[in-house]
Every structure is written in structure tokens, then in C-alpha cells.
Design a protein around this motif. Structure first.
Motif, PDB file in Angstrom:
ATOM      1  N   LYS A  22       3.383   4.329 -11.283  1.00 39.04           N
ATOM      2  CA  LYS A  22       3.275   5.796 -11.003  1.00 39.04           C
ATOM      3  C   LYS A  22       2.939   5.521  -9.556  1.00 39.04           C
ATOM      4  CE  LYS A  22       2.692   8.072 -15.219  1.00 39.04           C
ATOM      5  NZ  LYS A  22       1.730   9.248 -15.693  1.00 39.04           N
ATOM      6  N   ASN A  23       2.206   4.418  -9.359  1.00 36.33           N
ATOM      7  CA  ASN A  23       0.866   4.698  -8.246  1.00 36.33           C
ATOM      8  C   ASN A  23       1.550   3.308  -7.138  1.00 36.33           C
ATOM      9  OD1 ASN A  23      -1.081   5.684  -8.747  1.00 36.33           O
ATOM     10  ND2 ASN A  23      -0.992   4.647 -10.335  1.00 36.33           N
ATOM     11  N   GLU A  73      -5.470   2.888  -4.435  1.00 38.60           N
ATOM     12  CA  GLU A  73      -4.780   3.146  -5.132  1.00 38.60           C
ATOM     13  C   GLU A  73      -3.577   4.718  -4.411  1.00 38.60           C
ATOM     14  OE1 GLU A  73      -7.216   3.406  -8.555  1.00 38.60           O
ATOM     15  OE2 GLU A  73      -7.632   1.407  -8.296  1.00 38.60           O
ATOM     16  N   ARG A 129      -0.525   7.526  -5.377  1.00 43.61           N
ATOM     17  CA  ARG A 129       0.805   7.256  -5.866  1.00 43.61           C
ATOM     18  C   ARG A 129       1.887   7.196  -4.810  1.00 43.61           C
ATOM     19  NH1 ARG A 129      -1.608  13.259  -8.158  1.00 43.61           N
ATOM     20  NH2 ARG A 129      -2.351  12.450 -10.316  1.00 43.61           N
ATOM     21  N   LYS A 130       2.986   6.726  -5.938  1.00 46.80           N
ATOM     22  CA  LYS A 130       4.572   6.442  -5.424  1.00 46.80           C
ATOM     23  C   LYS A 130       4.576   7.301  -4.072  1.00 46.80           C
ATOM     24  CE  LYS A 130       6.035   3.039  -8.282  1.00 46.80           C
ATOM     25  NZ  LYS A 130       6.932   2.127  -9.396  1.00 46.80           N
ATOM     26  N   ARG A 163      -9.871   8.904  -6.120  1.00 39.31           N
ATOM     27  CA  ARG A 163     -10.435   8.422  -6.510  1.00 39.31           C
ATOM     28  C   ARG A 163     -10.777   7.536  -6.150  1.00 39.31           C
ATOM     29  NH1 ARG A 163      -3.859   5.571  -8.597  1.00 39.31           N
ATOM     30  NH2 ARG A 163      -3.028   7.776  -8.015  1.00 39.31           N
TER      31      ARG A 163
END
Length: 161
Positions: free
Chosen positions: A36-37, A62, A64-65, A127
Motif C-alpha cells: 500500500k505504501n 511514508e 500511499r502508493k 503519519r
């Protein structure tokens, strides 16, 4: 998620890209992916204090893709185009937006890494920092790393995965 060690990753992570982090003395850049990341890792040799992983300090961001497309579009269409070409208004050096459920920002930096280099600070306000008591993550990348170092082209490949 904790700070990652690119030399000892769990099996659900993979190193997508690695190179010398152009513009930052002795620093290595890794792009690590999971399902996902996209994780940006900067490693600097530890010279004093307590290293985060054996022999290195780690800097980690980090996102998200799916947010990689937003990041690329911001760089190319908001910051690298003039206001007349559809970019940000003259004098605006930051852009913040909610993307895929996270609050992301890009800041134009005029003096980063080795003195006088231009680049960007990527920030994820959704995050927490994995090392310090901050509620956000930052990562710095020079224009030279994006263009000559090939990072921008590599990030474009993530979109098609």
C-alpha cells in the motif's frame, strides 16, 4: 510501522530504487514499497550518538502508493511551471492538500543539502515521525536527485505498478 532498515527488510517490503542521495554528502536514498505504501528512506553514516540502525541514522517518509501521482503532478505542474503556464502563483512556495485520506504538502526549498541547492521538502501530516516527537514526517530531495539522479523517472514507474 517503525523505522525501516533497508539491509534487513521483512519479506512484505521490497527495495524499488536505491542510489547515492545526490546533494547530501554520504547519504543513500532508498525507495521501499509494500502493498500500500511508498517509503522514502535516507541513510546517513552515524558519526556520534546512537544510530537508528547499525552504523546509520535513518530519515523516513511514508505515503500511499496512489499519492505518488499527486507528488509528481505537483512538482511538474505546480512548481516547475510558471504562473502563466498554469503553475502556482508567483511567490507561493508551498502546496498542501488532502490526498487519498492523508494531508500532504510540498515545499520549495532554495538551500538544502550541500549549500545553495534547490529542491523539495515532502511532508505527510497524517503519519507520525518515527524518530522524534513530531506529528508529521518530512523528507528532502534536491532537484539534481529528481532529474539527474533519475528519481522522478523512477517515481513515475510506481504509478504503473
Amino acid at each position: 510501522m517503525n523505522l525501516l532498515n533497508p539491509f534487513n527488510l521483512e519479506s512484505h517490503y521490497s527495495i524499488f530504487f536505491s542510489a547515492d542521495h545526490i546533494g547530501f554528502d554520504d547519504e543513500k536514498l532508498f525507495i521501499v514499497l509494500d502493498s500500500k505504501n511508498t517509503i522514502f528512506l535516507g541513510l546517513t553514516p552515524a558519526k556520534f550518538g546512537n544510530p537508528d540502525i547499525p552504523n546509520y541514522y535513518v530519515y523516513q517518509l511514508e505515503i500511499r502508493k496512489e499519492s505518488i501521482k499527486w507528488l509528481i503532478d505537483c512538482i511538474e505542474k505546480k512548481f516547475w511551471l510558471s504562473a502563466a503556464q498554469g503553475g502556482l502563483p508567483k511567490g507561493q512556495y508551498s502546496y498542501k492538500e488532502d490526498v487519498d485520506g492523508e494531508t500532504l504538502a510540498l515545499y520549495r526549498e532554495m538551500n538544502m543539502g550541500a549549500k545553495g541547492q534547490k529542491g523539495f521538502r515532502f511532508t505527510n501530516f497524517s503519519r507520525p515521525n518515527r524518530k522524534r516527537d513530531k506529528k508529521f514526517q518530512d523528507f528532502f530531495v534536491t532537484d539534481i536527485m529528481l532529474i539527474e539522479g533519475g528519481l522522478l523517472d523512477e517515481l513515475k514507474k510506481i504509478i504503473s505498478l
